[in-house]
Design a protein around this motif. Structure first.
Motif, PDB file in Angstrom:
ATOM      1  N   LEU A 110       0.835  -1.204   0.000  1.00  0.00           N
ATOM      2  CA  LEU A 110       0.000   0.000   0.000  1.00  0.00           C
ATOM      3  C   LEU A 110       0.873   1.258   0.000  1.00  0.00           C
ATOM      4  CD1 LEU A 110      -2.724  -1.086   2.568  1.00  0.00           C
ATOM      5  CD2 LEU A 110      -3.005  -0.890   0.096  1.00  0.00           C
ATOM      6  N   ALA A 111       1.942   1.222   0.802  1.00  0.00           N
ATOM      7  CA  ALA A 111       2.816   2.391   0.898  1.00  0.00           C
ATOM      8  C   ALA A 111       3.609   2.613  -0.387  1.00  0.00           C
ATOM      9  CB  ALA A 111       3.771   2.230   2.085  1.00  0.00           C
ATOM     10  N   ILE A 112       4.110   1.533  -0.986  1.00  0.00           N
ATOM     11  CA  ILE A 112       4.956   1.673  -2.175  1.00  0.00           C
ATOM     12  C   ILE A 112       4.135   2.010  -3.408  1.00  0.00           C
ATOM     13  CG2 ILE A 112       6.528   0.481  -3.750  1.00  0.00           C
ATOM     14  CD1 ILE A 112       7.775   1.207  -1.060  1.00  0.00           C
ATOM     15  N   TRP A 113       3.089   1.231  -3.678  1.00  0.00           N
ATOM     16  CA  TRP A 113       2.379   1.357  -4.955  1.00  0.00           C
ATOM     17  C   TRP A 113       1.264   2.399  -4.936  1.00  0.00           C
ATOM     18  CZ3 TRP A 113       5.690  -0.127  -7.998  1.00  0.00           C
ATOM     19  CH2 TRP A 113       6.358  -1.350  -7.920  1.00  0.00           C
ATOM     20  N   VAL A 114       0.667   2.645  -3.780  1.00  0.00           N
ATOM     21  CA  VAL A 114      -0.439   3.612  -3.736  1.00  0.00           C
ATOM     22  C   VAL A 114       0.037   4.960  -3.189  1.00  0.00           C
ATOM     23  CG1 VAL A 114      -2.780   4.075  -2.914  1.00  0.00           C
ATOM     24  CG2 VAL A 114      -2.074   1.719  -3.395  1.00  0.00           C
ATOM     25  N   VAL A 115       0.596   4.954  -1.968  1.00  0.00           N
ATOM     26  CA  VAL A 115       1.000   6.218  -1.355  1.00  0.00           C
ATOM     27  C   VAL A 115       2.159   6.857  -2.122  1.00  0.00           C
ATOM     28  CG1 VAL A 115       1.894   7.315   0.728  1.00  0.00           C
ATOM     29  CG2 VAL A 115       0.187   5.489   0.911  1.00  0.00           C
ATOM     30  N   PHE A 116       3.212   6.042  -2.389  1.00  0.00           N
ATOM     31  CA  PHE A 116       4.385   6.621  -3.054  1.00  0.00           C
ATOM     32  C   PHE A 116       4.198   6.743  -4.562  1.00  0.00           C
ATOM     33  CE2 PHE A 116       8.301   5.800  -5.467  1.00  0.00           C
ATOM     34  CZ  PHE A 116       8.943   6.997  -5.223  1.00  0.00           C
ATOM     35  N   TRP A 117       4.026   5.586  -5.250  1.00  0.00           N
ATOM     36  CA  TRP A 117       4.086   5.598  -6.709  1.00  0.00           C
ATOM     37  C   TRP A 117       2.948   6.396  -7.334  1.00  0.00           C
ATOM     38  CZ3 TRP A 117       7.257   5.849 -10.289  1.00  0.00           C
ATOM     39  CH2 TRP A 117       6.956   5.523 -11.611  1.00  0.00           C
ATOM     40  N   ILE A 118       1.777   6.353  -6.734  1.00  0.00           N
ATOM     41  CA  ILE A 118       0.672   7.144  -7.286  1.00  0.00           C
ATOM     42  C   ILE A 118       0.603   8.513  -6.621  1.00  0.00           C
ATOM     43  CG2 ILE A 118      -1.805   7.259  -7.681  1.00  0.00           C
ATOM     44  CD1 ILE A 118      -1.914   4.248  -7.685  1.00  0.00           C
ATOM     45  N   GLY A 119       0.555   8.527  -5.281  1.00  0.00           N
ATOM     46  CA  GLY A 119       0.305   9.770  -4.569  1.00  0.00           C
ATOM     47  C   GLY A 119       1.481  10.728  -4.544  1.00  0.00           C
ATOM     48  N   ILE A 120       2.607  10.295  -3.982  1.00  0.00           N
ATOM     49  CA  ILE A 120       3.736  11.213  -3.781  1.00  0.00           C
ATOM     50  C   ILE A 120       4.356  11.636  -5.108  1.00  0.00           C
ATOM     51  CG2 ILE A 120       6.047  11.402  -2.802  1.00  0.00           C
ATOM     52  CD1 ILE A 120       5.115   9.728  -0.460  1.00  0.00           C
ATOM     53  N   HIS A 353      -3.476   7.745 -15.906  1.00  0.00           N
ATOM     54  CA  HIS A 353      -3.480   6.285 -15.919  1.00  0.00           C
ATOM     55  C   HIS A 353      -3.828   5.710 -14.547  1.00  0.00           C
ATOM     56  CE1 HIS A 353      -2.421   2.232 -17.074  1.00  0.00           C
ATOM     57  NE2 HIS A 353      -1.548   2.159 -16.084  1.00  0.00           N
ATOM     58  N   TYR A 354      -3.334   6.347 -13.487  1.00  0.00           N
ATOM     59  CA  TYR A 354      -3.518   5.792 -12.148  1.00  0.00           C
ATOM     60  C   TYR A 354      -4.661   6.425 -11.369  1.00  0.00           C
ATOM     61  CZ  TYR A 354       0.893   3.280 -12.638  1.00  0.00           C
ATOM     62  OH  TYR A 354       1.890   2.431 -13.051  1.00  0.00           O
ATOM     63  N   LEU A 355      -5.428   7.298 -11.984  1.00  0.00           N
ATOM     64  CA  LEU A 355      -6.492   7.979 -11.243  1.00  0.00           C
ATOM     65  C   LEU A 355      -7.502   6.993 -10.675  1.00  0.00           C
ATOM     66  CD1 LEU A 355      -7.921  10.501 -10.263  1.00  0.00           C
ATOM     67  CD2 LEU A 355      -9.003  10.708 -12.515  1.00  0.00           C
ATOM     68  N   THR A 356      -7.980   6.075 -11.484  1.00  0.00           N
ATOM     69  CA  THR A 356      -8.969   5.108 -11.015  1.00  0.00           C
ATOM     70  C   THR A 356      -8.379   4.216  -9.930  1.00  0.00           C
ATOM     71  OG1 THR A 356      -9.966   5.084 -13.204  1.00  0.00           O
ATOM     72  CG2 THR A 356     -10.566   3.310 -11.718  1.00  0.00           C
TER      73      THR A 356
END
Length: 455
Positions: A110-120, A353-356
């Motif tokens: 969750l931290a790597i792929w959602v919080v970092f890669w998409i969010g940060i 691409h990652y919005l959804t």
């Protein structure tokens, strides 16, 4: 066409909630996407046409920054936050090794792929430089230097330039796209832990220059920092039209120029390799997808070929523009000059691409935070993807981001062309092939968002 529509709707209705990319695709297929795609291409083309008749310095004037206030954060504070980020990353890696095997529950994926890669990454490109505060190597490097008193024993070879980070970016993209289970917590923990130690070794051996040239994540974040509207200029915190920092910084090296294009190419292939078109090229039935482990080699080859093709086409567009305008600058210099103008496009594709995925998987992050705080477990729902209204809003946001990214890129390229001092006529003529490239890429990017997906 009917089979494609039915297949897309079937996949949209049967797709898993977790790590969703385009669960709304069934409704998107029912929208007049052809009209939106055409309008996006026309918008980018009209932008260039307007620049040809408006005052010569209009593009550069749009990117003038305005200083807001002076800010000098204490180095001790920043290094302390950097050190805290390293400790947090270490804790997440540990949880990846010993925690739950479910990537929707374990905090590391969750931290790597959602919080970092998409969010940060998105925040870094859209708002401002947060990476300088959370870089997990800087604080540790400073601490080691103070404790040991040792300096880097080796000088970073100048000939390497940014090429180690180019290889690192390709390796990261390959892991994300080709690995059978990049979200499996234990597997991800090993990869993240190994990468952190390897990059720390580079920092110890070569000093801070390693992070800004050889470490792919830092180079990526520093590249996207150039796109954000908030930045530093002559000691001032300044704001300007996104991309103003691309004009305010010197021409990049050849390696960093290639890095910018690979950011775009890898993001584009991330969308392409999910489409029915790509599966058809591989000879696979999209309704009977055999799994990622069956397409590892084709995915890696596709990633490399896509990036190679993008670099070649971009270089050809610049060469044609040089020939058309009778320019005197060497092609290598033009490549290094214009490559950063691709960054707004790469960032726009990343966000679109990652919005959804962010809207769905972000709920898992909130649920994990709620559990860690002892609060009531949150209900996770993708129901908003099952109604036309929210889906249309998501699509319009994605399409708008792509078009805006291309328009900014066109403006940046025109401002740089005018800086060459070869006159308006030559600047406009030289921009025609590059502009056609960007118009075509706008249409291609919007098509990627709208086309059925089968993987």
């Amino acid at each position: 066409m009917r089979a494609i529509l039915l297949g897309g709707a079937f996949l949209a209705l049967t797709a898993s909630d977790l790590w969703a990319h385009a669960g709304e695709q069934g409704f998107v297929l029912l929208l007049p996407t052809d009209a939106y795609i055409a309008a996006g291409g026309v918008t980018v083309a009209v932008t260039l046409a307007l620049l040809a008749v408006l005052p010569e310095q209009i593009a550069e004037a749009l990117f003038r920054s305005v200083g807001i206030f002076r800010l000098r954060a204490p180095a001790f504070l920043r290094y302390s936050v950097n050190l805290g980020a390293a400790v947090l990353l270490g804790g997440l890696v540990w949880r990846g090794l010993v925690g739950p095997g479910d990537p929707g529950v374990n905090p590391l994926p969750l931290a790597i792929w959602v919080v970092f890669w998409i969010g940060i990454v998105s925040v870094q490109g859209l708002i401002g430089d947060v990476w300088r505060w959370i870089n997990p190597w800087v604080g540790v490097g400073v601490l080691l230097r103070h404790l040991t008193g040792l300096r880097a024993p080796l000088r970073y070879p100048r000939v390497l330039g940014h090429w180690p980070s180019v290889l690192g970016l390709l390796a990261f993209s390959g892991f994300l796209l080709a690995d059978p289970a990049p979200s499996y917590p234990e597997r991800l923990a090993v990869v993240v832990g190994f990468y952190w130690y390897a990059m720390l070794a580079g920092l110890v051996l070569f000093g801070p220059v390693w992070l800004v040239r050889g470490e792919a994540i830092t180079v990526l974040m520093r590249a996207y920092r150039r796109v954000s509207f908030l930045g530093f200029s002559k000691g001032w915190v300044s704001v300007g039209l996104p991309g103003w920092q691309i004009l305010s910084r010197p021409k990049v090296s050849l390696g960093l120029a290639a890095f910018c294009l690979i950011l775009l190419g890898s993001g584009s292939f991330d969308g392409l390799n999910e489409t029915f078109l790509w599966l058809g090229i591989l000879g696979l039935n999209p309704l009977e997808f055999p799994g990622r482990s069956a397409v590892i080699l084709p995915t890696i080859l596709g990633l490399l070929l896509t990036n190679t093709a993008l670099i070649v086409v971009f270089a050809i567009a610049l060469w044609l523009g040089k020939r058309l305008a009778g320019g005197r600058a060497p092609l290598r210099d033009l490549f290094c000059l214009y490559a950063p103008t691709i960054l707004p496009i790469a960032l726009a594709y990343h966000v679109a691409h990652y919005l959804t995925a962010f809207l769905v998987d972000g709920q898992y992050v909130l649920a994990a935070l709620a559990r860690s705080l002892g609060l009531t477990d949150l209900t996770i729902s993708a129901g908003f993807l099952n109604t036309p209204g929210p889906v249309k809003l998501i699509w319009m946001t994605q399409a708008g981001a792509v078009v805006v990214g291309h328009v900014i890129a066109i403006l940046l390229a025109h401002a740089l062309a005018m800086r060459l001092g070869e006159g308006r006529r030559r600047a406009v003529l030289g921009q025609i092939p590059l502009a056609l490239f960007m118009v075509a890429y706008t249409i291609f990017g919007l098509w990627l968002l709208a086309t059925p997906r089968g993987a």
